[in-house]
Design a protein around this motif. Structure first.
Motif, PDB file in Angstrom:
ATOM      1  N   ALA A 170       1.046  -1.181  -0.075  1.00 30.72           N
ATOM      2  CA  ALA A 170       0.031  -0.017  -0.016  1.00 30.72           C
ATOM      3  C   ALA A 170       0.910   1.233   0.071  1.00 30.72           C
ATOM      4  N   HIS A 171       1.969   1.274   0.737  1.00 32.95           N
ATOM      5  CA  HIS A 171       3.102   2.357   0.801  1.00 32.95           C
ATOM      6  C   HIS A 171       3.217   2.634  -0.709  1.00 32.95           C
ATOM      7  N   GLU A 172       3.730   1.497  -1.615  1.00 32.66           N
ATOM      8  CA  GLU A 172       4.242   1.837  -2.890  1.00 32.66           C
ATOM      9  C   GLU A 172       3.237   2.318  -3.772  1.00 32.66           C
ATOM     10  N   VAL A 173       2.007   1.764  -3.823  1.00 33.51           N
ATOM     11  CA  VAL A 173       0.813   2.125  -4.164  1.00 33.51           C
ATOM     12  C   VAL A 173       0.742   3.856  -4.140  1.00 33.51           C
ATOM     13  N   GLY A 174       0.997   4.212  -2.762  1.00 32.92           N
ATOM     14  CA  GLY A 174       1.033   5.567  -2.372  1.00 32.92           C
ATOM     15  C   GLY A 174       1.718   6.430  -3.271  1.00 32.92           C
ATOM     16  N   HIS A 175       2.900   5.809  -3.510  1.00 35.82           N
ATOM     17  CA  HIS A 175       4.113   6.402  -4.311  1.00 35.82           C
ATOM     18  C   HIS A 175       3.565   6.634  -5.859  1.00 35.82           C
ATOM     19  N   HIS A 176       2.712   5.761  -6.286  1.00 33.96           N
ATOM     20  CA  HIS A 176       1.800   5.682  -7.767  1.00 33.96           C
ATOM     21  C   HIS A 176       0.996   6.824  -7.568  1.00 33.96           C
ATOM     22  N   MET A 207       7.640  13.244   1.555  1.00 37.07           N
ATOM     23  CA  MET A 207       7.074  12.336   0.247  1.00 37.07           C
ATOM     24  C   MET A 207       6.591  10.852   1.020  1.00 37.07           C
ATOM     25  N   GLU A 208       7.760  10.455   1.676  1.00 31.68           N
ATOM     26  CA  GLU A 208       7.717   9.041   2.078  1.00 31.68           C
ATOM     27  C   GLU A 208       6.644   9.055   3.134  1.00 31.68           C
ATOM     28  N   LEU A 209       6.472   9.945   4.066  1.00 27.94           N
ATOM     29  CA  LEU A 209       5.623   9.956   5.215  1.00 27.94           C
ATOM     30  C   LEU A 209       4.070  10.150   4.441  1.00 27.94           C
ATOM     31  N   THR A 263      15.693   9.532   4.845  1.00 27.15           N
ATOM     32  CA  THR A 263      14.985   9.706   3.549  1.00 27.15           C
ATOM     33  C   THR A 263      13.596   9.244   3.586  1.00 27.15           C
ATOM     34  N   HIS A 264      13.333   8.495   4.702  1.00 28.65           N
ATOM     35  CA  HIS A 264      11.842   8.085   4.972  1.00 28.65           C
ATOM     36  C   HIS A 264      11.154   8.493   6.204  1.00 28.65           C
ATOM     37  N   GLY A 265      11.904   9.403   7.347  1.00 29.29           N
ATOM     38  CA  GLY A 265      11.466   9.322   8.146  1.00 29.29           C
ATOM     39  C   GLY A 265      11.648   8.552   9.659  1.00 29.29           C
TER      40      GLY A 265
HETATM   41 ZN   LIG Z   1       8.536   4.943  -0.178  1.00 24.45          ZN
END
Ligand SMILES: [Zn+2]
Length: 294
Positions: A170-176, A207-209, A263-265
């Motif tokens: 779901a996190h990667e889909v979030g980047h989409h 962005m990652e958060l 870079t990710h929090g």
């Molecule tokens: Zn990410």
């Protein structure tokens, strides 16, 4: 346990596991034949064919003899099919949720492709390697991962459970979603104007958060729409979010913890934003870029 069994599967998942190994075997056989022709001429092939047919008639599969993998592969199939079905169902759930969110704003959601590979593969963004962990490539709008990452999440990072895997997808889909809404492009532009790496990294963290928050929004909506989650699932997701925080990873690797390198929090931030999305189920509450505290 996430209630994924028997649900609709997505058509957007491509299973490329074992593809490289297959090509390797074919290449090996061609090399072997070339060697035999070079050494013994066409007669060599003739003798090889006679030996092969002899073996076959004796009940031995000559190809399996060369590869030595046939038996092991057929044993793996049941486990592999289960992983594939799980990923197809989770992907389908993300399609339902994000289609709904986009429709509420009057847009049509174009879902990403999802590629499962083993060891290494190619993406439009360059090599895909298992040790890179799951990632999203905006150039081909595809999520890539080696599902062995989920075992690693359980064993090395102490975050077991199928919902941990759901959170990662779901996190990667979030980047989409960030890509198709134009957020990613805005962040990249801002990063190019950034003074120094620290500032560029700080934008990357936001962005990652936001992708973590989107994973939470997904979990909330999937639960409301189709009773997707079970007791304990949220904890699994929170544990996974915490396990892959930059500070926790640095500590595990024995590196100095420096905020400007994040870079990710931090673990705490990742948990907070995932929880934020999960509590409201509203993607408007995921504006990490204008949040005064992360
Ligand atoms: Zn990410």
């Amino acid at each position: 346990m996430v209630k994924w069994r028997g649900r609709r599967r997505s058509d957007n998942v491509e299973d490329r596991r074992g593809a490289a190994a297959g090509a390797g075997l074919g290449g090996l056989i061609i090399l072997l034949l070339r060697f035999i022709v070079g050494r013994f001429g066409i007669r060599g092939i003739f003798i090889l064919a006679v030996v092969g047919i002899g073996l076959y008639m004796a009940g031995v599969d000559p190809i399996a003899l060369i590869s030595g993998q046939q038996v092991a592969q057929s044993e793996d199939t049941t486990i592999d099919d289960e992983t594939l079905e799980f990923v197809q169902v989770v992907t389908a759930e993300t399609e339902v949720v994000w289609s709904q969110i986009f429709a509420e704003e009057g847009y049509i959601y174009e879902p990403p492709r999802v590629v499962m590979f083993s060891n290494n593969d190619r993406s439009a963004c360059g090599a895909a390697m298992a040790q890179m962990g799951p990632f999203y490539c905006p150039l081909d709008k595809t999520v890539y991962f080696d599902p062995s990452f989920f075992d690693e999440l359980a064993r090395r990072f102490g975050a077991p459970g199928d919902f941990a895997a759901v959170y990662v997808i779901a996190h990667e889909v979030g980047h989409h979603v960030q890509t198709i809404t134009g957020i990613s492009a805005q962040v990249r532009n801002a990063q190019q104007r950034a003074r120094g790496q620290g500032e560029a990294n700080a934008l990357q963290v936001r962005m990652e958060l936001q992708a973590d928050c989107y994973a939470g929004v997904f979990a909330n909506r999937a639960e409301r729409a189709s009773d997707f989650l079970d007791e304990g699932d949220l904890e699994e997701g929170l544990r996974a979010a915490s396990a892959i925080g930059d500070d926790t990873l640095s500590r595990q690797a024995g590196r100095e913890i420096k905020q400007e390198n994040f870079t990710h929090g931090s673990s705490e931030q990742r948990v907070r934003w995932f929880r934020q999305g999960f509590q409201t189920g509203d993607e408007d509450d995921c504006d990490t870029f204008n949040a005064s505290t992360l």
